[in-house]
Write an enzyme that holds these catalytic residues in place. Sequence first.
Site, PDB file in Angstrom:
ATOM      1  N   GLU A 239      18.422 -51.688  15.891  1.00  0.00           N
ATOM      2  CA  GLU A 239      19.108 -52.784  16.370  1.00  0.00           C
ATOM      3  C   GLU A 239      18.209 -53.681  17.255  1.00  0.00           C
ATOM      4  O   GLU A 239      17.710 -53.575  18.207  1.00  0.00           O
ATOM      5  CB  GLU A 239      20.061 -52.202  17.110  1.00  0.00           C
ATOM      6  CG  GLU A 239      21.052 -51.349  16.661  1.00  0.00           C
ATOM      7  CD  GLU A 239      22.408 -51.730  15.894  1.00  0.00           C
ATOM      8  OE1 GLU A 239      22.100 -53.122  15.516  1.00  0.00           O
ATOM      9  OE2 GLU A 239      23.072 -51.050  15.672  1.00  0.00           O
ATOM     10  N   CYS A 273      22.067 -59.841  22.354  1.00  0.00           N
ATOM     11  CA  CYS A 273      21.579 -60.016  21.044  1.00  0.00           C
ATOM     12  C   CYS A 273      22.591 -60.832  20.127  1.00  0.00           C
ATOM     13  O   CYS A 273      22.149 -61.514  19.097  1.00  0.00           O
ATOM     14  CB  CYS A 273      21.630 -58.669  20.449  1.00  0.00           C
ATOM     15  SG  CYS A 273      23.108 -57.627  20.382  1.00  0.00           S
TER      16      CYS A 273
HETATM   17  P1  NAD Z   1      12.016 -54.359  24.432  1.00  0.00           P
HETATM   18  O1  NAD Z   1      11.805 -54.357  22.992  1.00  0.00           O
HETATM   19  O2  NAD Z   1      11.169 -55.189  25.612  1.00  0.00           O
HETATM   20  O3  NAD Z   1      12.418 -53.023  25.023  1.00  0.00           O
HETATM   21  C1  NAD Z   1      13.343 -52.181  24.510  1.00  0.00           C
HETATM   22  C2  NAD Z   1      12.872 -50.616  24.863  1.00  0.00           C
HETATM   23  O4  NAD Z   1      11.785 -50.372  24.160  1.00  0.00           O
HETATM   24  C3  NAD Z   1      12.612 -50.310  26.380  1.00  0.00           C
HETATM   25  O5  NAD Z   1      13.200 -49.070  26.655  1.00  0.00           O
HETATM   26  C4  NAD Z   1      11.112 -50.494  26.315  1.00  0.00           C
HETATM   27  O6  NAD Z   1      10.477 -49.690  27.576  1.00  0.00           O
HETATM   28  C5  NAD Z   1      10.814 -49.841  25.249  1.00  0.00           C
HETATM   29  N1  NAD Z   1       9.536 -49.600  24.608  1.00  0.00           N
HETATM   30  C6  NAD Z   1       8.584 -50.835  25.014  1.00  0.00           C
HETATM   31  N2  NAD Z   1       7.347 -50.630  24.201  1.00  0.00           N
HETATM   32  C7  NAD Z   1       7.491 -49.361  23.466  1.00  0.00           C
HETATM   33  C8  NAD Z   1       6.902 -48.674  22.504  1.00  0.00           C
HETATM   34  N3  NAD Z   1       5.641 -49.160  21.992  1.00  0.00           N
HETATM   35  N4  NAD Z   1       7.302 -47.572  21.948  1.00  0.00           N
HETATM   36  C9  NAD Z   1       8.548 -47.101  22.178  1.00  0.00           C
HETATM   37  N5  NAD Z   1       9.308 -47.876  23.101  1.00  0.00           N
HETATM   38  C10 NAD Z   1       8.918 -48.840  23.877  1.00  0.00           C
HETATM   39  O7  NAD Z   1      13.351 -55.173  24.591  1.00  0.00           O
HETATM   40  P2  NAD Z   1      14.250 -55.645  25.799  1.00  0.00           P
HETATM   41  O8  NAD Z   1      13.521 -56.690  26.299  1.00  0.00           O
HETATM   42  O9  NAD Z   1      14.420 -54.377  26.545  1.00  0.00           O
HETATM   43  O10 NAD Z   1      15.578 -55.995  25.178  1.00  0.00           O
HETATM   44  C11 NAD Z   1      15.973 -57.289  24.611  1.00  0.00           C
HETATM   45  C12 NAD Z   1      15.741 -57.099  23.138  1.00  0.00           C
HETATM   46  O11 NAD Z   1      17.150 -56.245  22.604  1.00  0.00           O
HETATM   47  C13 NAD Z   1      16.396 -58.720  22.514  1.00  0.00           C
HETATM   48  O12 NAD Z   1      15.548 -58.881  21.482  1.00  0.00           O
HETATM   49  C14 NAD Z   1      17.930 -58.105  22.207  1.00  0.00           C
HETATM   50  O13 NAD Z   1      18.124 -59.215  21.105  1.00  0.00           O
HETATM   51  C15 NAD Z   1      17.754 -56.830  21.595  1.00  0.00           C
HETATM   52  N6  NAD Z   1      19.011 -56.187  21.560  1.00  0.00           N
HETATM   53  C16 NAD Z   1      19.355 -55.851  20.356  1.00  0.00           C
HETATM   54  C17 NAD Z   1      20.892 -55.656  20.482  1.00  0.00           C
HETATM   55  C18 NAD Z   1      21.462 -55.195  18.849  1.00  0.00           C
HETATM   56  O14 NAD Z   1      22.575 -54.414  18.803  1.00  0.00           O
HETATM   57  N7  NAD Z   1      20.827 -55.630  17.890  1.00  0.00           N
HETATM   58  C19 NAD Z   1      21.400 -55.101  21.470  1.00  0.00           C
HETATM   59  C20 NAD Z   1      20.896 -55.500  22.493  1.00  0.00           C
HETATM   60  C21 NAD Z   1      19.488 -55.755  22.847  1.00  0.00           C
END
Ligand code: NAD
Length: 514
Positions: A239, A273
């Site tokens: 997502e 998002c």
């Molecule tokens: P992010 O991608 O920076 O981090 C998300 C998660 O991934 C965190 O827990 C982080 O620690 C982890 N992570 C980071 N690197 C990783 C790796 N190499 N391997 C595994 N895990 C790793 O995202 P964010 O800044 O926390 O969130 C914002 C983003 O989330 C925005 O793009 C937003 O649109 C999206 N989002 C999407 C939805 C949806 O339903 N489509 C809902 C909420 C947020």
Amino acid sequence: MSAGSGEELFPRHSPLDGSALAEVEATPPERVPELVAKAREVQRTWMATSVRERSELLASVKKRLLERAEEIASLLRLECGKPVEEAVLAEVLPNADLVDYWVSSAEEFLEDTPVELDPLSYPGKAGSVRREPRGVIGLITPWNYPVAIPLRTLIPALLSGNAVIFKPSEITPRAGALVASLFDGLLPAGLLQLAQGGSDVGTAIIDAGVDLVVFTGSVATGRKVAVSCAERFIPVSLELGGKDAAIVLSDCNLERAARGIVWGAFTNAGQNCASIERVYVERPVAERFIDRVSALTRELKPGVDTAVLTTARQCAIVRKHLAEAEAGGAEVLVGGAPEEGSLEFPPTVVRVTHEDITLLQEETFGPILPIIVVESADEAIERTNGTRFGLTTSIWTRRYEVAQALARRLRSGVVTINNHGFTAAVPGAPWTGVGDSGHGVTNGPHALSDLTRPRFILEDRSGARSELWWYPYTPSLRRVAFSLAKVRGGAGFFGRIAAAVALIIALPKRLFGG
Ligand code: NAD
């Protein structure tokens, strides 16, 4: 940062007022395999319990959520900078409904389903599909809705018999710990485990060989997660980000459209998002719409209706998108970037004439509402479909049939007519995207296609000595096979009759001998 107090990793001060936040203990990545092994062991017993037993255990999460509403809202206010109203309305109340929804429908959704088998081709046979749990799920979540997003997976994942290793965002580890605490004492020890940390812990969860990764986050991280999972053949639900558009047609209820779009763009300071990050408005109502949106935006009270951005990093991205747009000729109608160092980014309305700018192409994830005037609904659809994202789109019109027809042309996981974005909170409505918004499905029975796998079970009670397709391969079997082809449409009327007669003679011999 890999272990210890997590000082360098987790924010120590509130984005809202700089007050100190509680210490958080990081999970050393090297401990993750141990957590997964323990979860795997406990999951074997958990999957043997009935869905009803699991539902009875998990039902009390609803009461716990509601009783702790104030505590949750205060923590989200401090850790993320959200207005209290948004925290309760978006993260507490819908999740109470979510628990109800799943505990009352899981038994039905997880029931075995029969598969019809043609009694002539497959005599004496009956088949059914059972939804089996995946096993151990790695749940990796973002910081923007740190209570709602994990719960939307945790409840159905556990109900369908899985164990979960839950890694909250390193930006909101305290909200993550609170979510895990809602299950305290309800589940067998080790079934749900909290792993606190950043990318190293996320990577360790995948490396430990979980059976499914449910990831919500950015496109960039989602891509890395997808690649790591692909290398290990681990299924993954993604997502990801959005660049949601609102399409405003000239016959719309303008007051409602303006109010809905202002909320859809600025709730959670645009860190959503499904935030509205583009509006395409038809020319005949454009000026009235822009005036009304601008007026409503000016009325928003800082610190009451809107709060702060959660991280300095996000603030820098939003600032950059706006600066580039202004340099390219975009006109700021309301708001504008705050002074350097401030996280209080005011709700900002921008009139844009061309789309070749980052503000219209990449996810901004901040409180900026770009408005573009279009000549027709067709142009709006074409522009909406013109980015790599496809999460949700809203259409604002009084003509529902027109809107339904336009909806079918949109490259978008969710379409709302005269509303925007809120359906993520509706537990029965699938939340999903296309393209760079990811292919995962949250909510509704469709989510179970990720959280479970189908196992087909066949029972053969025919008692026949042999099957048509078993050995030996003989000239008579060949005649039977070609007769079957003729009977099923490979010959004319008389040919089919002749083949049927041949079959009546040859088939019993073949199946029962003699
Ligand atoms: P992010 O991608 O920076 O981090 C998300 C998660 O991934 C965190 O827990 C982080 O620690 C982890 N992570 C980071 N690197 C990783 C790796 N190499 N391997 C595994 N895990 C790793 O995202 P964010 O800044 O926390 O969130 C914002 C983003 O989330 C925005 O793009 C937003 O649109 C999206 N989002 C999407 C939805 C949806 O339903 N489509 C809902 C909420 C947020």
